[in-house]
Design a protein around this motif. Structure first.
Motif, PDB file in Angstrom:
ATOM      1  N   GLU A  46       0.821  -1.214   0.000  1.00  0.00           N
ATOM      2  CA  GLU A  46       0.000   0.000   0.000  1.00  0.00           C
ATOM      3  C   GLU A  46       0.855   1.265   0.000  1.00  0.00           C
ATOM      4  N   ILE A  47       2.166   1.097  -0.268  1.00  0.00           N
ATOM      5  CA  ILE A  47       3.084   2.233  -0.336  1.00  0.00           C
ATOM      6  C   ILE A  47       3.661   2.343  -1.740  1.00  0.00           C
ATOM      7  N   VAL A  48       3.554   3.521  -2.313  1.00  0.00           N
ATOM      8  CA  VAL A  48       4.217   3.832  -3.580  1.00  0.00           C
ATOM      9  C   VAL A  48       5.412   4.704  -3.222  1.00  0.00           C
ATOM     10  N   LEU A  49       6.605   4.131  -3.251  1.00  0.00           N
ATOM     11  CA  LEU A  49       7.769   4.799  -2.695  1.00  0.00           C
ATOM     12  C   LEU A  49       8.006   6.181  -3.296  1.00  0.00           C
ATOM     13  N   ASP A  50       7.773   6.348  -4.585  1.00  0.00           N
ATOM     14  CA  ASP A  50       8.024   7.643  -5.218  1.00  0.00           C
ATOM     15  C   ASP A  50       7.139   8.748  -4.654  1.00  0.00           C
ATOM     16  N   LEU A  67       7.800   8.020   6.059  1.00  0.00           N
ATOM     17  CA  LEU A  67       7.080   7.007   5.298  1.00  0.00           C
ATOM     18  C   LEU A  67       5.593   7.146   5.597  1.00  0.00           C
ATOM     19  N   LEU A  68       4.761   6.944   4.590  1.00  0.00           N
ATOM     20  CA  LEU A  68       3.303   7.076   4.740  1.00  0.00           C
ATOM     21  C   LEU A  68       2.622   5.858   4.144  1.00  0.00           C
ATOM     22  N   TRP A  69       1.582   5.353   4.814  1.00  0.00           N
ATOM     23  CA  TRP A  69       0.799   4.252   4.264  1.00  0.00           C
ATOM     24  C   TRP A  69      -0.655   4.401   4.707  1.00  0.00           C
ATOM     25  N   ASP A  70      -1.534   3.746   3.973  1.00  0.00           N
ATOM     26  CA  ASP A  70      -2.978   3.891   4.185  1.00  0.00           C
ATOM     27  C   ASP A  70      -3.600   2.504   4.225  1.00  0.00           C
ATOM     28  N   GLU A  71      -4.107   2.105   5.397  1.00  0.00           N
ATOM     29  CA  GLU A  71      -4.761   0.809   5.538  1.00  0.00           C
ATOM     30  C   GLU A  71      -6.274   0.935   5.616  1.00  0.00           C
ATOM     31  N   SER A  72      -6.790   2.149   5.683  1.00  0.00           N
ATOM     32  CA  SER A  72      -8.219   2.342   5.902  1.00  0.00           C
ATOM     33  C   SER A  72      -9.016   2.481   4.622  1.00  0.00           C
ATOM     34  N   VAL A  77      -4.818   7.778   7.943  1.00  0.00           N
ATOM     35  CA  VAL A  77      -3.513   7.601   7.301  1.00  0.00           C
ATOM     36  C   VAL A  77      -2.449   7.502   8.390  1.00  0.00           C
ATOM     37  N   ASP A  78      -1.477   6.605   8.213  1.00  0.00           N
ATOM     38  CA  ASP A  78      -0.384   6.443   9.171  1.00  0.00           C
ATOM     39  C   ASP A  78       0.918   6.936   8.572  1.00  0.00           C
ATOM     40  N   VAL A  79       1.753   7.522   9.424  1.00  0.00           N
ATOM     41  CA  VAL A  79       3.058   7.993   8.971  1.00  0.00           C
ATOM     42  C   VAL A  79       4.127   7.630   9.998  1.00  0.00           C
ATOM     43  N   ASP A  80       5.348   7.456   9.507  1.00  0.00           N
ATOM     44  CA  ASP A  80       6.539   7.323  10.351  1.00  0.00           C
ATOM     45  C   ASP A  80       7.427   8.540  10.096  1.00  0.00           C
ATOM     46  N   GLY A  91      13.755  17.611   9.461  1.00  0.00           N
ATOM     47  CA  GLY A  91      12.528  16.991   9.949  1.00  0.00           C
ATOM     48  C   GLY A  91      11.301  17.779   9.564  1.00  0.00           C
ATOM     49  N   GLU A  92      11.401  19.094   9.594  1.00  0.00           N
ATOM     50  CA  GLU A  92      10.268  19.931   9.189  1.00  0.00           C
ATOM     51  C   GLU A  92       9.927  19.742   7.722  1.00  0.00           C
ATOM     52  N   LEU A  93      10.944  19.629   6.875  1.00  0.00           N
ATOM     53  CA  LEU A  93      10.693  19.399   5.446  1.00  0.00           C
ATOM     54  C   LEU A  93       9.884  18.119   5.248  1.00  0.00           C
ATOM     55  N   ILE A  94      10.260  17.083   5.975  1.00  0.00           N
ATOM     56  CA  ILE A  94       9.559  15.814   5.824  1.00  0.00           C
ATOM     57  C   ILE A  94       8.165  15.886   6.439  1.00  0.00           C
ATOM     58  N   LEU A  95       8.009  16.590   7.560  1.00  0.00           N
ATOM     59  CA  LEU A  95       6.681  16.768   8.140  1.00  0.00           C
ATOM     60  C   LEU A  95       5.727  17.429   7.154  1.00  0.00           C
ATOM     61  N   ASP A  96       6.196  18.485   6.501  1.00  0.00           N
ATOM     62  CA  ASP A  96       5.359  19.182   5.525  1.00  0.00           C
ATOM     63  C   ASP A  96       4.971  18.250   4.378  1.00  0.00           C
ATOM     64  N   ALA A  97       5.940  17.455   3.905  1.00  0.00           N
ATOM     65  CA  ALA A  97       5.659  16.531   2.809  1.00  0.00           C
ATOM     66  C   ALA A  97       4.674  15.446   3.245  1.00  0.00           C
ATOM     67  N   LEU A  98       4.840  14.935   4.456  1.00  0.00           N
ATOM     68  CA  LEU A  98       3.933  13.917   4.986  1.00  0.00           C
ATOM     69  C   LEU A  98       2.506  14.449   5.072  1.00  0.00           C
TER      70      LEU A  98
END
Length: 308
Positions: A46-50, A67-72, A77-80, A91-98
């Motif tokens: 359920e993850i498309v890496l790109d 990393l983000l994935w969706d099981e629902s 939505v869940d993120v790491d 970390g902020e850059l990745i938070l914004d992208a997530l």
């Protein structure tokens, strides 16, 4: 120098593992992340890496990972998120992208909003002010428990009269464990129903040692509980999940499964076993684990934000 951000690939798994173990050393005092666990995450169907993964580099050094994935298939939505303490801007850059991707994903599912969950150590390397300013708040706490093992004391328990316990040996047994899991965990916080095929991936069925999966029940009522254990973690033996149907609780089946797992790990030469538990678990699991000698190794909070 600005951070370089790009998606992850399977070949990045060793570098990600090294980063996560560096975070482990800071947060819990020792490395506890295994390469195969990172690889399984990156291969999640359920993850498309790109689109659902991010690496942040300071020069050639990996300093943050998301990393983000969706099981629902809905709004959940869940993120790491992992970042080294001295690289909070990465970390902020990745938070914004997530967050951007989480809302996009929820809308792709037809939902009007995204309810996003992130698990963080209670003393994380991430500066939590960064997520609090973005509207995140703690909704749950989990404990990772551990217990020492003794090969002379942790012996296979005798089965009481009327109780039967068997290993998960056949495909029909695997399907039965899946059904027991879905039923016994349905009332738990954050539970997401999973098809049999989805669940097989979740437990990494292709490499799982099925001899460490057991089904327990009674002669009168049939199968009523299960335990899934793993012996592929370097740090300790691991109990991935244990569940007993609501109508069979209070009969000692959960404790029997635990003692059986302790004995199996001790016989393999393991000196420690661990598991994770929701501190607000409505089934009384935390008390059960405490009665069987399990103590807190570290704590993890579930953080939530709602995006629209």
């Amino acid at each position: 120098m600005p951070y370089a951000l790009r998606p992850a690939g399977l070949t990045d798994a060793p570098a990600i593992t090294e980063l996560l173990n560096e975070v482990d050393r800071i947060e819990i005092g020792r490395p506890e992340t295994d390469l195969h666990t990172v690889e399984a995450d990156l291969k999640h169907p359920e993850i498309v890496l790109d689109r659902d993964s991010w690496l942040a580099f300071d020069g050639d050094r990996l300093v943050a990972y998301g990393l983000l994935w969706d099981e629902s298939a809905g709004e959940r939505v869940d993120v790491d998120h992992y970042v080294l303490p001295d690289h909070q801007p990465a970390g902020e850059l990745i938070l914004d992208a997530l967050q951007d991707r989480a809302l996009e994903k929820a809308r792709e599912n037809g939902a009007a909003r995204a309810v996003v969950h992130l698990h963080l150590n209670t003393e994380p390397t991430l500066d939590t002010e960064l997520i609090e300013r973005r509207g995140w708040h703690v909704v749950r706490r989990y404990h990772v428990l551990q217990r020492p093992l003794d090969g002379a004391a942790d012996l296979v328990p005798e089965l009481p009269n009327g109780i039967r316990l068997r290993p998960c040996a056949e495909e029909t047994d695997r399907a039965r464990v899946h059904a027991l899991y879905q039923s016994s965990f349905a009332e738990h916080f954050d539970f997401q129903p999973r098809s049999y095929a989805q669940w097989l991936h979740d437990v990494d069925a292709e490499v799982l040692d099925w001899s460490l999966v057991w089904i327990v029940g009674t002669e009168e009522s049939g199968d009523a509980g299960f335990l899934i254990a793993r012996d592929d973690r370097e740090a300790m033996g691991w109990i991935r999940s244990i569940g007993v149907l609501s109508e069979a609780r209070g009969c000692g089946l959960g404790g029997l499964l635990l003692r059986h797992a302790f004995a199996a790990f001790a016989a393999r030469g393991r000196d420690t076993v661990g598991l994770g538990v929701d501190t607000a678990n409505p089934t009384g699991a935390p008390a059960l684990y405490a009665r069987h000698g399990m103590a807190v190794h570290y704590a993890v909070d579930t953080w939530e934000t709602v995006l629209s």
